[in-house]
Every structure is written in structure tokens, then in C-alpha cells.
Design a protein around this motif. Structure first.
Motif, PDB file in Angstrom:
ATOM      1  N   SER A   3      20.736  15.274   0.221  1.00  0.00           N
ATOM      2  CA  SER A   3      22.018  14.602  -0.029  1.00  0.00           C
ATOM      3  C   SER A   3      22.881  15.482  -0.924  1.00  0.00           C
ATOM      4  O   SER A   3      23.119  15.176  -2.087  1.00  0.00           O
ATOM      5  CB  SER A   3      21.783  13.231  -0.675  1.00  0.00           C
ATOM      6  OG  SER A   3      23.003  12.531  -0.791  1.00  0.00           O
TER       7      SER A   3
ATOM      8  N   LYS B  35      26.494  18.327  -1.070  1.00  0.00           N
ATOM      9  CA  LYS B  35      27.867  18.421  -0.574  1.00  0.00           C
ATOM     10  C   LYS B  35      27.909  19.019   0.829  1.00  0.00           C
ATOM     11  O   LYS B  35      28.690  18.564   1.685  1.00  0.00           O
ATOM     12  CB  LYS B  35      28.705  19.278  -1.526  1.00  0.00           C
ATOM     13  CG  LYS B  35      30.199  19.320  -1.174  1.00  0.00           C
ATOM     14  CD  LYS B  35      30.980  20.114  -2.203  1.00  0.00           C
ATOM     15  CE  LYS B  35      32.484  20.029  -1.925  1.00  0.00           C
ATOM     16  NZ  LYS B  35      32.840  20.561  -0.598  1.00  0.00           N
TER      17      LYS B  35
ATOM     18  N   THR C   2      25.719  18.834   3.282  1.00  0.00           N
ATOM     19  CA  THR C   2      25.303  17.858   4.290  1.00  0.00           C
ATOM     20  C   THR C   2      26.355  16.768   4.472  1.00  0.00           C
ATOM     21  O   THR C   2      26.688  16.388   5.599  1.00  0.00           O
ATOM     22  CB  THR C   2      23.966  17.216   3.893  1.00  0.00           C
ATOM     23  OG1 THR C   2      22.988  18.243   3.691  1.00  0.00           O
ATOM     24  CG2 THR C   2      23.470  16.273   4.981  1.00  0.00           C
ATOM     25  N   LYS C   3      26.875  16.268   3.358  1.00  0.00           N
ATOM     26  CA  LYS C   3      27.888  15.214   3.433  1.00  0.00           C
ATOM     27  C   LYS C   3      29.159  15.718   4.117  1.00  0.00           C
ATOM     28  O   LYS C   3      29.770  15.000   4.920  1.00  0.00           O
ATOM     29  CB  LYS C   3      28.205  14.701   2.031  1.00  0.00           C
ATOM     30  CG  LYS C   3      27.058  13.939   1.379  1.00  0.00           C
ATOM     31  CD  LYS C   3      27.412  13.524  -0.039  1.00  0.00           C
ATOM     32  CE  LYS C   3      26.259  12.783  -0.696  1.00  0.00           C
ATOM     33  NZ  LYS C   3      26.565  12.427  -2.106  1.00  0.00           N
TER      34      LYS C   3
ATOM     35  N   GLU D 256      30.870  14.330   7.589  1.00  0.00           N
ATOM     36  CA  GLU D 256      32.274  13.918   7.519  1.00  0.00           C
ATOM     37  C   GLU D 256      33.120  14.661   8.551  1.00  0.00           C
ATOM     38  O   GLU D 256      33.914  14.056   9.287  1.00  0.00           O
ATOM     39  CB  GLU D 256      32.800  14.181   6.117  1.00  0.00           C
ATOM     40  CG  GLU D 256      34.203  13.697   5.860  1.00  0.00           C
ATOM     41  CD  GLU D 256      34.276  12.257   5.406  1.00  0.00           C
ATOM     42  OE1 GLU D 256      35.363  11.678   5.476  1.00  0.00           O
ATOM     43  OE2 GLU D 256      33.241  11.724   4.987  1.00  0.00           O
TER      44      GLU D 256
ATOM     45  N   ARG E 184      37.567   6.783   5.401  1.00  0.00           N
ATOM     46  CA  ARG E 184      36.315   6.623   4.677  1.00  0.00           C
ATOM     47  C   ARG E 184      36.298   5.273   3.955  1.00  0.00           C
ATOM     48  O   ARG E 184      37.247   4.899   3.276  1.00  0.00           O
ATOM     49  CB  ARG E 184      36.167   7.737   3.657  1.00  0.00           C
ATOM     50  CG  ARG E 184      34.823   7.766   2.950  1.00  0.00           C
ATOM     51  CD  ARG E 184      34.829   8.831   1.881  1.00  0.00           C
ATOM     52  NE  ARG E 184      35.167  10.138   2.426  1.00  0.00           N
ATOM     53  CZ  ARG E 184      35.467  11.191   1.665  1.00  0.00           C
ATOM     54  NH1 ARG E 184      35.507  11.056   0.354  1.00  0.00           N
ATOM     55  NH2 ARG E 184      35.752  12.352   2.225  1.00  0.00           N
TER      56      ARG E 184
ATOM     57  N   GLN F 262      28.492   5.722   2.761  1.00  0.00           N
ATOM     58  CA  GLN F 262      27.484   6.774   2.586  1.00  0.00           C
ATOM     59  C   GLN F 262      26.164   6.195   2.087  1.00  0.00           C
ATOM     60  O   GLN F 262      25.088   6.580   2.554  1.00  0.00           O
ATOM     61  CB  GLN F 262      27.995   7.831   1.608  1.00  0.00           C
ATOM     62  CG  GLN F 262      27.088   9.044   1.471  1.00  0.00           C
ATOM     63  CD  GLN F 262      27.028   9.874   2.729  1.00  0.00           C
ATOM     64  OE1 GLN F 262      28.055  10.239   3.288  1.00  0.00           O
ATOM     65  NE2 GLN F 262      25.832  10.194   3.192  1.00  0.00           N
TER      66      GLN F 262
ATOM     67  N   ASN G 149      22.528   6.237   4.134  1.00  0.00           N
ATOM     68  CA  ASN G 149      21.251   6.714   3.601  1.00  0.00           C
ATOM     69  C   ASN G 149      20.145   5.685   3.795  1.00  0.00           C
ATOM     70  O   ASN G 149      19.006   6.019   4.123  1.00  0.00           O
ATOM     71  CB  ASN G 149      21.397   7.050   2.117  1.00  0.00           C
ATOM     72  CG  ASN G 149      22.219   8.297   1.887  1.00  0.00           C
ATOM     73  OD1 ASN G 149      22.335   9.152   2.769  1.00  0.00           O
ATOM     74  ND2 ASN G 149      22.809   8.417   0.719  1.00  0.00           N
TER      75      ASN G 149
ATOM     76  N   TYR H  52      27.561   6.778  10.847  1.00  0.00           N
ATOM     77  CA  TYR H  52      28.560   6.901   9.786  1.00  0.00           C
ATOM     78  C   TYR H  52      29.926   6.419  10.269  1.00  0.00           C
ATOM     79  O   TYR H  52      30.646   5.708   9.553  1.00  0.00           O
ATOM     80  CB  TYR H  52      28.638   8.355   9.328  1.00  0.00           C
ATOM     81  CG  TYR H  52      29.565   8.594   8.162  1.00  0.00           C
ATOM     82  CD1 TYR H  52      29.344   7.981   6.930  1.00  0.00           C
ATOM     83  CD2 TYR H  52      30.666   9.445   8.290  1.00  0.00           C
ATOM     84  CE1 TYR H  52      30.194   8.208   5.854  1.00  0.00           C
ATOM     85  CE2 TYR H  52      31.513   9.678   7.214  1.00  0.00           C
ATOM     86  CZ  TYR H  52      31.273   9.047   6.010  1.00  0.00           C
ATOM     87  OH  TYR H  52      32.113   9.272   4.932  1.00  0.00           O
TER      88      TYR H  52
END
Length: 203
Positions: A90, A92, A94-95, A99, A111, A116, A120, A142
Motif C-alpha cells: 500500500s 504511492k 500502487t495507489k 487510480e 474519488r 481506498q 483494501n 475501485y
């Protein structure tokens, strides 16, 4: 009103529910009573396990299967939609990947706060069930979470966030500073950690 008692095996369920426990306190207590892999568990995993112990005197283990991650991190293998989720990190990178891929599919989605976190939990649930998922599945979920029109259910362990939101919503002339001050007092008391209980006590 008495201050909340210290975390111990002699607490009642009500006392535990009325308490505010930091993750470090829960991990230390869980280790003391013998809950396996307690250092790697989240608050929302530790609390029901501790409550079960306080109620029955028996120790359970967390059901999540991805507590101990081994091998190369997925982000070091090169993130791509068809990559199976094996060692999720987890961070930046991967996020941002999730996104950006979501925006490619649906450039107009916005968003949604809390999406998020729930992504998870969905990922953990799929892995625990033995379902193989890929990063493309994470992107799809997501998008779905962000497009939900109904509000997310409150997170039980997110007492601070829930308290501030309700306080500021109901105390229309109050500032965020005042809301935080009210929370700091509430979390030390032997009462439920929610706005309703605070309001009842301060009538």
C-alpha cells in the motif's frame, strides 16, 4: 464521570467498548494473551479477537491469510492489469497505478472518501476466501466503490473520524478545533466514543 479503566483481562465487554485503545496498546495486550501474529494485525482485526477473549477466556487467531507476505513485492515486479495480487504494497506507486488505470476506463469518476480503505478490505476478503485476483480486478472494484451513490457505512474503529463528522454536522457554529477538543475529552471517559454519548453527557 470516571475515566476509562486500563486495558486488562479483567475488563467487561462494556468497558472495552467504552474505551479508546491505540493500536500499540491493542497489539501489546494481544501479544500478552497469546493472539498469534498480533503485531501485524489491524485495529479492526484485533478488537473482535480481544473481545472474544474477554467474553470467553479463549484465544482465537485472525482469519486473514495474507498477514505474512513473502517473496518479491508486486510493485517491484512491474504493476500491470493482468498481474496476480500476491504481495500487495500500500504505497504511492500502487495507489497511483490503480487510480490512473481507473481514470483510463472511466475518466469522469470522482474519488470518494473511504473507497481506498474498502478496496483494501475487499482485497483481503478475496485472498482469505482463496479467490485469485489480479490488479485489473482491483481497478474494477475501485471504480465500483467510487461510483456508489449511497454513503459508506461507518467504520467501527474510525471513532475519531466519525465523531468529528457528526460533531461538525450537528454543532453548526463549532470549529474543527472545538470538535477535536471535545473528542480529546470524550476518549478519556468511560462512555461510548461517539457524538451521541458526548451530547448526552453535556446536556
Amino acid at each position: 464521570m470516571k475515566n476509562q479503566p486500563k486495558l486488562s483481562k479483567y475488563l467487561s465487554i462494556k468497558q472495552f467498548d467504552n474505551g479508546y485503545w491505540y493500536a500499540s496498546d491493542l497489539k501489546a495486550f494481544a501479544k500478552e494473551i497469546g493472539i498469534a501474529k498480533s503485531a501485524k494485525l489491524r485495529k479492526d482485526e484485533l478488537e473482535p479477537l480481544i473481545k472474544h477473549y474477554l467474553k470467553t477466556g479463549k484465544v482465537l487467531s485472525a482469519q486473514r491469510k495474507n498477514i505474512n507476505k513473502k517473496g518479491i513485492k508486486d510493485c517491484d515486479r512491474g504493476l500491470r492489469l493482468k498481474l496476480p495480487v500476491k504481495h500487495y504494497t500500500s504505497n504511492k506507486e500502487t495507489k497511483d497505478f490503480i487510480e490512473l488505470e481507473a481514470l483510463k476506463i472511466n475518466p469522469t469518476f470522482k474519488r470518494k472518501s473511504g473507497a481506498q480503505y474498502r478496496l483494501n478490505r475487499w482485497r483481503d476478503e478475496q485472498i482469505t476466501k482463496g479467490n485469485e485476483i489480479k490488479y485489473g480486478d482491483l481497478v474494477t472494484e475501485y471504480i465500483r466503490l467510487n461510483l456508489l451513490e449511497t454513503p459508506f457505512e461507518k467504520i467501527p474503529t474510525g471513532r475519531y473520524i466519525n465523531f468529528l463528522a457528526e460533531y461538525l454536522s450537528n454543532e453548526t457554529k463549532a470549529s474543527r478545533k472545538e470538535a477535536i477538543a471535545a473528542w480529546e475529552k470524550t476518549k478519556k471517559l468511560d462512555i461510548p466514543k461517539d457524538y451521541t454519548s458526548w451530547k448526552k453527557r453535556n446536556r
